[in-house]
Design a protein around this motif. Structure first.
Motif, PDB file in Angstrom:
ATOM      1  N   LEU A 100      47.912  43.020  47.302  1.00  0.00           N
ATOM      2  CA  LEU A 100      47.456  42.894  45.931  1.00  0.00           C
ATOM      3  C   LEU A 100      46.556  41.669  45.772  1.00  0.00           C
ATOM      4  O   LEU A 100      46.900  40.572  46.210  1.00  0.00           O
ATOM      5  CB  LEU A 100      48.659  42.771  44.987  1.00  0.00           C
ATOM      6  CG  LEU A 100      48.361  42.636  43.491  1.00  0.00           C
ATOM      7  CD1 LEU A 100      47.627  43.861  42.964  1.00  0.00           C
ATOM      8  CD2 LEU A 100      49.663  42.419  42.713  1.00  0.00           C
ATOM      9  N   GLY A 101      45.388  41.883  45.131  1.00  0.00           N
ATOM     10  CA  GLY A 101      44.453  40.774  44.976  1.00  0.00           C
ATOM     11  C   GLY A 101      43.972  40.539  43.562  1.00  0.00           C
ATOM     12  O   GLY A 101      43.560  39.426  43.217  1.00  0.00           O
ATOM     13  N   ALA A 136      44.737  47.792  39.270  1.00  0.00           N
ATOM     14  CA  ALA A 136      45.002  46.762  40.271  1.00  0.00           C
ATOM     15  C   ALA A 136      44.140  47.032  41.500  1.00  0.00           C
ATOM     16  O   ALA A 136      43.888  48.190  41.860  1.00  0.00           O
ATOM     17  CB  ALA A 136      46.482  46.741  40.645  1.00  0.00           C
ATOM     18  N   TYR A 137      43.701  45.951  42.123  1.00  0.00           N
ATOM     19  CA  TYR A 137      42.819  46.033  43.285  1.00  0.00           C
ATOM     20  C   TYR A 137      43.518  45.384  44.481  1.00  0.00           C
ATOM     21  O   TYR A 137      44.079  44.291  44.361  1.00  0.00           O
ATOM     22  CB  TYR A 137      41.501  45.325  42.993  1.00  0.00           C
ATOM     23  CG  TYR A 137      40.734  45.935  41.837  1.00  0.00           C
ATOM     24  CD1 TYR A 137      39.656  46.794  42.055  1.00  0.00           C
ATOM     25  CD2 TYR A 137      41.095  45.657  40.519  1.00  0.00           C
ATOM     26  CE1 TYR A 137      38.956  47.353  40.991  1.00  0.00           C
ATOM     27  CE2 TYR A 137      40.403  46.212  39.451  1.00  0.00           C
ATOM     28  CZ  TYR A 137      39.340  47.064  39.698  1.00  0.00           C
ATOM     29  OH  TYR A 137      38.653  47.621  38.639  1.00  0.00           O
ATOM     30  N   PHE A 138      43.453  46.073  45.618  1.00  0.00           N
ATOM     31  CA  PHE A 138      44.140  45.633  46.830  1.00  0.00           C
ATOM     32  C   PHE A 138      43.146  45.527  47.986  1.00  0.00           C
ATOM     33  O   PHE A 138      42.173  46.287  48.051  1.00  0.00           O
ATOM     34  CB  PHE A 138      45.232  46.630  47.223  1.00  0.00           C
ATOM     35  CG  PHE A 138      46.329  46.798  46.223  1.00  0.00           C
ATOM     36  CD1 PHE A 138      47.570  46.210  46.419  1.00  0.00           C
ATOM     37  CD2 PHE A 138      46.144  47.560  45.074  1.00  0.00           C
ATOM     38  CE1 PHE A 138      48.595  46.368  45.503  1.00  0.00           C
ATOM     39  CE2 PHE A 138      47.163  47.735  44.152  1.00  0.00           C
ATOM     40  CZ  PHE A 138      48.386  47.133  44.363  1.00  0.00           C
ATOM     41  N   GLY A 139      43.434  44.618  48.882  1.00  0.00           N
ATOM     42  CA  GLY A 139      42.633  44.501  50.084  1.00  0.00           C
ATOM     43  C   GLY A 139      43.300  45.202  51.256  1.00  0.00           C
ATOM     44  O   GLY A 139      44.529  45.332  51.305  1.00  0.00           O
ATOM     45  N   ALA A 140      42.479  45.681  52.221  1.00  0.00           N
ATOM     46  CA  ALA A 140      43.005  46.348  53.417  1.00  0.00           C
ATOM     47  C   ALA A 140      41.985  46.257  54.541  1.00  0.00           C
ATOM     48  O   ALA A 140      40.791  46.033  54.311  1.00  0.00           O
ATOM     49  CB  ALA A 140      43.344  47.806  53.118  1.00  0.00           C
ATOM     50  N   ALA A 240      41.459  35.097  37.327  1.00  0.00           N
ATOM     51  CA  ALA A 240      40.205  35.226  36.594  1.00  0.00           C
ATOM     52  C   ALA A 240      38.991  35.004  37.488  1.00  0.00           C
ATOM     53  O   ALA A 240      37.909  35.549  37.242  1.00  0.00           O
ATOM     54  CB  ALA A 240      40.190  34.221  35.430  1.00  0.00           C
ATOM     55  N   SER A 241      39.161  34.217  38.548  1.00  0.00           N
ATOM     56  CA  SER A 241      38.022  33.867  39.395  1.00  0.00           C
ATOM     57  C   SER A 241      37.800  34.851  40.545  1.00  0.00           C
ATOM     58  O   SER A 241      36.823  34.731  41.292  1.00  0.00           O
ATOM     59  CB  SER A 241      38.215  32.465  39.971  1.00  0.00           C
ATOM     60  OG  SER A 241      39.417  32.404  40.741  1.00  0.00           O
ATOM     61  N   THR A 242      38.698  35.829  40.701  1.00  0.00           N
ATOM     62  CA  THR A 242      38.610  36.760  41.838  1.00  0.00           C
ATOM     63  C   THR A 242      37.798  37.993  41.464  1.00  0.00           C
ATOM     64  O   THR A 242      37.963  38.558  40.381  1.00  0.00           O
ATOM     65  CB  THR A 242      40.009  37.195  42.293  1.00  0.00           C
ATOM     66  OG1 THR A 242      40.735  36.037  42.714  1.00  0.00           O
ATOM     67  CG2 THR A 242      39.928  38.185  43.440  1.00  0.00           C
ATOM     68  N   SER A 243      36.940  38.421  42.370  1.00  0.00           N
ATOM     69  CA  SER A 243      36.135  39.626  42.170  1.00  0.00           C
ATOM     70  C   SER A 243      36.481  40.657  43.247  1.00  0.00           C
ATOM     71  O   SER A 243      37.121  40.344  44.263  1.00  0.00           O
ATOM     72  CB  SER A 243      34.643  39.305  42.230  1.00  0.00           C
ATOM     73  OG  SER A 243      34.271  38.927  43.549  1.00  0.00           O
TER      74      SER A 243
END
Length: 269
Positions: A100-101, A136-140, A240-243
């Motif tokens: 989760l990011g 929600a946005y996740f990295g992989a 707030a700073s994450t894109s």
């Protein structure tokens, strides 16, 4: 409101029928008599119309909207929906290979309109309606996309509703086989790389296409938040700073979970 509408229709029908019968039955009436008849029948019609429009009510005032949106019932309902969404995201973060990011949440409360006599949308039936949208946005790792999606299905086997995709989902298994190189396009020859999983009434899972080169679709940045104006409009972006681009640079690809828009609080007229 529907009852009032049909009462009006009935009264209008009776008045029109009476006027028509009187007009046709007395063809020899003078102009003065005809004018008198119009006034006699027009007065009750006007009274009924005024009373009907008064009963229908006006659009909900901004003051009332803000009061209801900030009331304890609305706040409790909003908190329950928000916490339930966060629990789902926490389950995905803990149980699947995804990381989760970013979480984006927006809730909006709108007031009802005045009575819609023509082209009704239904907004005249409530004083206020509050809805919430969450994603929600996740990295992989794109090199392990087959294992990642298979890991999501295994998590769904264990957890059930929070992760509604499991190995009983035939299309999802076909997607895993596609990324493992064991099968062709999951939706049929020529349909290309898949880009998501969806079951009606549940969350939508989508991801960057990694086999289509520069022509593949990728997860877009969330749209800009609407003006933050609690309690009628609230927009959160955490962190707030994450894109999305930041997540893609860090992990290689991005997955997105979109929750169904939830109507969490309504006050009917």
């Amino acid at each position: 409101m529907a009852t009032a509408f049909w009462i009006l229709i009935l009264v209008l029908a009776v008045l029109l029928a009476t006027v028509a019968a009187t007009w046709l039955g007395l063809p020899a009436l003078s102009r003065q008599q005809r004018s008198w008849i119009r006034r006699v029948f027009g007065l009750p019609f006007t009274i009924v119309l005024v009373l009907f429009l008064a009963a229908c009510g006006r659009a909900t005032s901004e003051k009332t909207v803000r009061k209801l949106a900030g009331g304890p019932e609305a706040l409790k309902a909003r908190q329950e929906v928000e916490l339930a969404s966060r629990d789902v995201f926490a389950a995905w973060d803990a149980e699947t290979p995804l990381t989760l990011g970013l979480v984006v949440l927006e809730n909006v409360c709108v007031g009802g309109s005045a009575k819609e006599l023509f082209f009704p949308t239904g907004s005249d039936r409530y004083k206020i309606k509050c809805t919430m949208s969450v994603a929600a946005y996740f990295g992989a790792d794109p090199r392990r996309i087959a294992d990642t999606i298979d890991g999501v299905l295994s998590a769904g086997d264990r957890t059930g509703p929070p992760i509604p995709f499991d190995h009983d989902f035939h299309y999802a298994r076909a997607v895993v086989d596609y990324y493992r190189g064991k099968a062709g396009d999951p939706q049929g020859p020529g349909t290309g790389e898949p880009k998501g999983l969806f079951k009606a009434g549940t969350i939508r899972l989508s991801w960057d296409q990694v086999r289509s080169g520069g022509t593949g679709e990728v997860i877009e940045e969330p749209r800009s938040c609407s003006p933050h104006d609690p309690p009628v409009r609230r927009c959160l972006r955490e962190p707030a700073s994450t894109s999305v681009a930041d997540l893609r640079r860090e992990y290689g690809m991005v997955f997105k979970i979109t929750m169904p828009v939830t109507n969490y609080f309504t006050v009917w007229k």
